[in-house]
Enzyme design. Structure first.
Site, mmCIF file in Angstrom:
data_model
loop_
_atom_site.group_PDB
_atom_site.id
_atom_site.type_symbol
_atom_site.label_atom_id
_atom_site.label_comp_id
_atom_site.label_asym_id
_atom_site.label_seq_id
_atom_site.Cartn_x
_atom_site.Cartn_y
_atom_site.Cartn_z
ATOM 1 N N GLY A 1 -0.229 -8.159 -4.275
ATOM 2 C CA GLY A 1 -1.545 -8.649 -3.888
ATOM 3 C C GLY A 1 -2.508 -8.561 -5.155
ATOM 4 N N ARG B 1 -9.141 -1.536 -20.458
ATOM 5 C CA ARG B 1 -9.659 -3.116 -20.488
ATOM 6 C C ARG B 1 -9.061 -3.706 -19.231
ATOM 7 N NH1 ARG B 1 -5.719 -5.979 -24.425
ATOM 8 N NH2 ARG B 1 -6.961 -7.922 -25.108
ATOM 9 N N PHE C 1 0.738 -1.318 -0.022
ATOM 10 C CA PHE C 1 -0.075 -0.026 -0.011
ATOM 11 C C PHE C 1 0.766 1.221 0.096
ATOM 12 C CE2 PHE C 1 -1.794 -3.303 2.716
ATOM 13 C CZ PHE C 1 -2.738 -3.751 1.633
ATOM 14 N N LYS D 1 -5.874 1.072 -18.064
ATOM 15 C CA LYS D 1 -5.544 2.146 -17.100
ATOM 16 C C LYS D 1 -5.567 1.597 -15.934
ATOM 17 C CE LYS D 1 -9.441 4.836 -18.736
ATOM 18 N NZ LYS D 1 -10.110 5.763 -19.231
ATOM 19 N N GLY E 1 -5.222 0.146 -9.264
ATOM 20 C CA GLY E 1 -4.772 -0.075 -7.770
ATOM 21 C C GLY E 1 -5.000 0.860 -6.920
ATOM 22 N N GLU E 2 -5.025 2.295 -7.575
ATOM 23 C CA GLU E 2 -5.245 3.488 -6.452
ATOM 24 C C GLU E 2 -6.556 3.877 -6.480
ATOM 25 O OE1 GLU E 2 -2.427 4.358 -4.829
ATOM 26 O OE2 GLU E 2 -0.670 3.796 -6.088
ATOM 27 N N PRO F 1 -10.428 -10.167 -14.873
ATOM 28 C CA PRO F 1 -11.563 -9.631 -14.315
ATOM 29 C C PRO F 1 -11.896 -10.413 -12.610
ATOM 30 C CG PRO F 1 -12.253 -10.619 -16.371
ATOM 31 C CD PRO F 1 -10.873 -10.914 -16.325
#
Lengths: 201, 713
Positions: free
Chosen positions: B445, B603, B218, B676, B679-680, B607
């Site tokens: 992760g 994209r 993180f 794009k 994670g953030e 998933p």
């Protein structure tokens, strides 16, 4: 100004700006050079021999009396699947079964586990680890994990949660799994894995 | 055409190792002759160590060495004085962890203490404008605000937060001759190698860092903190491998944090809900020895089409260690200010919050005056609102109840810049028809090991089972830090580019080989699937090509980088986050009942894992909104709640079932795989959506994070 090696201290839009670090190379203190590497031996009364069953196997280890069950597993018995996240009983990453009850192994001294029957994550699958426990498979199927570090504790705790019968609803599972922190936030999927496994048990 | 591997709902490839305890994290590697190092932390916030007594510790059974002289080292902070509470002053090395831990407790230091200030709100502490954050202005914000028909003006605060991944910072350092091997819990093995080389004055080529499994990060594992450098230093000084694992308490001093922040935001709008003025001032805590800034002003400048906008970023240096990036760094807090103000404006205008945002959609990136690559934000609002059931929201605050509980719904926009960086990869085809791809990335992760494999498999025309992506080793081809939602676009594009080149190389060899059934074929006519190279009439295979060439494998190394794309297009991820809360008016307790978010992140490669990441970010956002805050005792700079019992993070029972959806799209201008970063952004809209839901439930506009029960009593 010395060259900086502390790169990417900031992660911003379109730019990763390295911070400059001004460091004076002066000693904090001058200490003696290292003495010869020999230590005082640990007195015999501070050592204990622990015999216990781990994952169905008799194990014996001589440990420092201060050694936790968690450190016995990780540092002495080569079973690092049980994780250390806080060493204070607050995160649940070290959960193992001791005589079929879930415990935080960081809160138990190894000497207290004398003659105990301990099951760790490494001992959960059958057939030399080939046949996963249904809850292990359910964690994979439901993606009840991300980084994986809390996962052994979650799985062990979940196995006990099911055996205890605390799986009557998703809310009940949440309550009885709240001793196991997951910082990646896989809780929804962990609950699904436990719920499905309990139903099929 | 075989079914693409990208887009398949695969389980993570390392899941079996993670659920059986076979995944080996940094502290768990077996190294012969390993000693244990425990750091001793200073107990003043500012001053110098005048005396340090190590005799009692050295006499403790099992203790071998105590290092107190760090003068030869380069650390991130001064080494000649104490700059923050908890700064390392010694390392105790012993034969066992117990002896090292006990020994560390016996080291006694006395200090020449200087007056220290650790509170960013302390009077008389000057703030500074960071060099990399000049004030920003467009249009005439002061004039537009003064003449606005409707104004909102809010002050907001947030507490310091600590990342608290469940794996503790851990390093094993081993020297063999002049070569240093580190097993380190880092999000950036090559950054760690460079930093440690610099700290110890050795060549970066003499350092190799392994980080195959990273137990969460993180942002806390981007920089290479003292414990890593001290482990390497101690191992060199004592001539044996040394392991250093911080305690949970030490984590609060030994890694950076999300800085506490103070905000003021003003919006000026027409009665029709057209926002034409925005003024945003923000200030965060900083260390004195190092400047830190993050993306606080990004979304206030960028998110809406506000013609008259200004932002001002300030830092207040105090006697603390340096903040660092934590998930959604800066952006999440700037967005909390912006989206709280937008919600207040919607309330005052009596306009639906979604509708207000739609009225202020820009047609281009107003900061850089360039077109958007893709911006499917309208679709996010539409999908999110529909699937959440936003139409059931009562506009009037405090008007919906469930028994004794007040029920509220809130929403917020999310956005995050699509960071891409240069990356290299090596692709290797083996004689058995399996392939490996290598890059010095990491997987803390999100599932990088799985998702990059999926990209590589399609490029090579192989099934998922035949491809392995290997990361976690600084000796692999250069990859960017595993942070800032950079990895999928950067490493994925490098894998894609390199695997395309390897496939093309095999086609080239086949059509040029008289012994190949494809000899003389037009390379453009050759298709590859399941490891077979085919035209309409003939077929060859990776295995046969390698067999005929007598090669055990064939390698190719390639690179990808974004070039100057960011100067031409504005590429961001977008999202709309919807939350429902209940508030117990007697107890002040807020419970999150539901969150649903819709994201445009281009994209989606993997998933199943992307969904996990999306809902995982919501858990972080719930913590930020309702629970998390680091408390400092400003009398001495000590952190009061430096444990997982006292620093509250969301537990399972704090979270409802969480869900998210992805808008079906891709962004081909951003990168060749059309992604794009994800994670953030998954945390960016959560806290404001919850805060706005609390307002809808209670009519109380709460502007201090975390929202604790006492604020609602």
């Amino acid at each position: 100004m010395p060259e900086t090696f502390d790169e990417a201290t900031t992660l911003k839009r379109r730019t990763f700006v390295a911070a400059s670090t001004a460091v004076a190379g002066l000693p904090l203190l001058t200490s003696d050079r290292l003495p010869a590497s020999a230590s005082t031996p640990t007195p015999a009364d501070q050592l204990s021999t622990v015999r216990l069953t781990v994952n169905g196997e008799q194990r014996t280890a001589q440990v420092d009396n201060r050694t936790s069950l968690l450190d016995l597993l990780r540092e002495h018995l080569d079973l690092p699947g049980t994780k250390k996240g806080c060493d204070q009983g607050a995160c649940g990453a070290c959960t193992v079964l001791v005589d079929d009850r879930r415990v935080n192994s960081c809160l138990i001294l190894a000497v207290m586990a004398q003659d105990a029957n301990v099951t760790t994550i490494e001992g959960l699958a059958r057939g030399r680890g080939e046949q996963l426990h249904p809850l292990q498979q359910a964690f994979i199927d439901h993606d009840g994990l991300q980084c994986g570090y809390c996962t052994p504790g979650q799985v062990m705790s979940g196995v006990a949660c099911i055996a205890e019968g605390h799986t009557g609803s998703r809310a009940e599972i949440r309550e009885w799994m709240s001793g196991n922190l997951c910082r990646c936030g896989a809780y929804t999927n962990i609950v699904s894995a436990i719920e499905q496994t309990a139903k099929e048990a | 055409m075989a079914t693409p591997v990208v887009g398949q709902r695969l389980s993570r490839v390392d899941a079996r190792r993670k659920v059986t305890g076979a995944a080996t994290y940094s502290a768990e590697h077996r190294v012969e002759g390993l000693l244990y190092g425990v750091i001793v932390n200073g107990t003043v916030a500012r001053g110098t160590v005048s005396r340090i007594s190590v005799d009692a510790a050295l006499g403790h059974p099992g203790v071998l060495h105590i290092l107190t002289d760090f003068g030869s080292l380069r650390l991130a902070h001064p080494v000649d004085r104490i700059a923050f509470y908890g700064q390392p002053i010694a390392v105790v090395v012993a034969e066992t962890l117990e002896a090292a831990t006990h020994g560390a407790s016996l080291v006694e230091a006395t200090y020449e203490q200087q007056a220290a200030v650790t509170d960013l709100d302390a009077p008389g502490i000057p703030s500074q404008t960071p060099a990399d954050e000049p004030d920003y202005s467009r249009g005439d914000p002061a004039g537009a605000l003064a003449s606005a028909q409707v104004k909102v003006d809010l002050e907001l605060t947030s507490a310091r937060e600590n990342h608290n991944p469940i794996e503790l910072p851990s390093t094993i350092a081993r020297w063999q001759g002049g070569q240093l091997t580190l097993w380190d819990k880092t999000q950036w093995s090559q950054g760690a190698a460079r930093t440690v080389a610099g700290a110890l004055g050795i060549a970066v080529g003499d350092v190799r860092v392994h980080n195959e499994f990273v137990g969460g990060g993180f942002g806390s594992g981007i920089q290479t903190y003292d414990h890593v450098r001290l482990a390497a230093f101690a191992a060199r000084e004592v001539g044996k491998p040394v392991k250093v694992v911080l305690t949970r308490r030490q984590f609060y001093y030994g890694a950076g944090f999300r800085p506490a922040s103070r905000h003021r935001i003003a919006l000026g709008s027409s009665t029709a809900g057209r926002v034409n003025a925005l003024a945003y001032d923000v200030r965060i805590e900083n260390a004195r020895y190092q400047s830190y800034t993050d993306g606080l002003t990004d979304l206030p400048q960028f998110l809406y089409g506000v013609p008259n906008t200004r932002t001002a970023y300030r830092v207040t240096p105090v006697d603390v260690h340096s903040p660092c990036s934590m998930r959604g760094p800066g952006v999440v807090l700037g967005n909390f200010a912006l989206e709280t103000a937008m919600d207040q404006l919607a309330h005052e205008l009596a306009v639906d919050p979604v509708e207000l945002r739609l009225r202020n959609e820009p047609t281009q990136d107003e900061v850089n005056r360039i077109p958007f690559s893709t911006r499917k934000l309208r679709e996010c609002y539409e999908t999110g609102a529909r699937r959440f059931g936003w139409s059931r929201r009562h506009a009037e605050p405090g008007s919906r109840t469930d028994g004794d509980l007040l029920i509220g719904m809130g929403m917020a926009t999310a956005s995050y810049h699509n960071n891409r960086r240069d990356c290299s990869a090596r692709a290797r085809m083996h004689a058995d028809g399996t392939a490996e791809v290598f890059a010095a990335s990491a997987d803390m992760g999100p599932g990088t090991t799985t998702s990059v494999m999926q990209v590589a498999a399609d490029a090579l025309g192989l099934p998922a089972s035949a491809v392995t992506f290997r990361l976690g080793d600084s000796s692999y081809p250069t990859a960017p830090l595993h942070a800032a939602a950079t990895t999928m676009a950067s490493v994925g594009s490098a894998a894609h580019t390199t695997c395309n080149a390897l496939r093309a190389e095999f086609i080239r060899r086949a059509v040029a080989d008289p012994n190949s059934p494809l000899h003389g074929a037009n390379p453009a006519d050759v298709r590859v699937r399941d490891g077979r190279l085919e035209t309409s009439g003939a077929r060859d295979s990776y295995r046969d090509i390698l067999r005929r060439a007598g090669l055990p494998s064939l390698d190719i190394t390639g690179n990808w980088g974004p070039g100057d794309a960011d100067s031409k297009i504005s590429t961001y991820g977008y999202g709309a986050v919807f939350a429902e809360v209940s508030v117990d008016p007697l107890l002040g307790l807020v419970r999150v009942r539901r969150i649903f978010a819709a994201y445009d992140v281009g994209r989606v490669i993997s998933p199943k894992l992307a969904h996990s990441q999306a809902i995982g970010g919501m858990v972080g956002g719930i913590g930020m909104a309702l629970l998390e805050g680091t408390v400092t005792d400003h009398r001495d700079g000590r952190i009061v709640n430096a444990s997982l019992a006292d620093y509250l993070v969301p537990v399972n029972a704090d979270d409802p079932d969480l869900d998210a959806a992805f808008i079906n799209t891709e962004d081909p201008q951003a990168d060749p795989i059309g992604v794009k970063g994800l994670g953030e952004i998954t945390i960016v809209g959560v806290a404001p959506a919850i805060g706005n839901a609390v307002f809808n439930a209670t009519g109380k506009r709460l502007t201090d994070l975390p929202i604790r029960p006492e604020a609602l009593l």
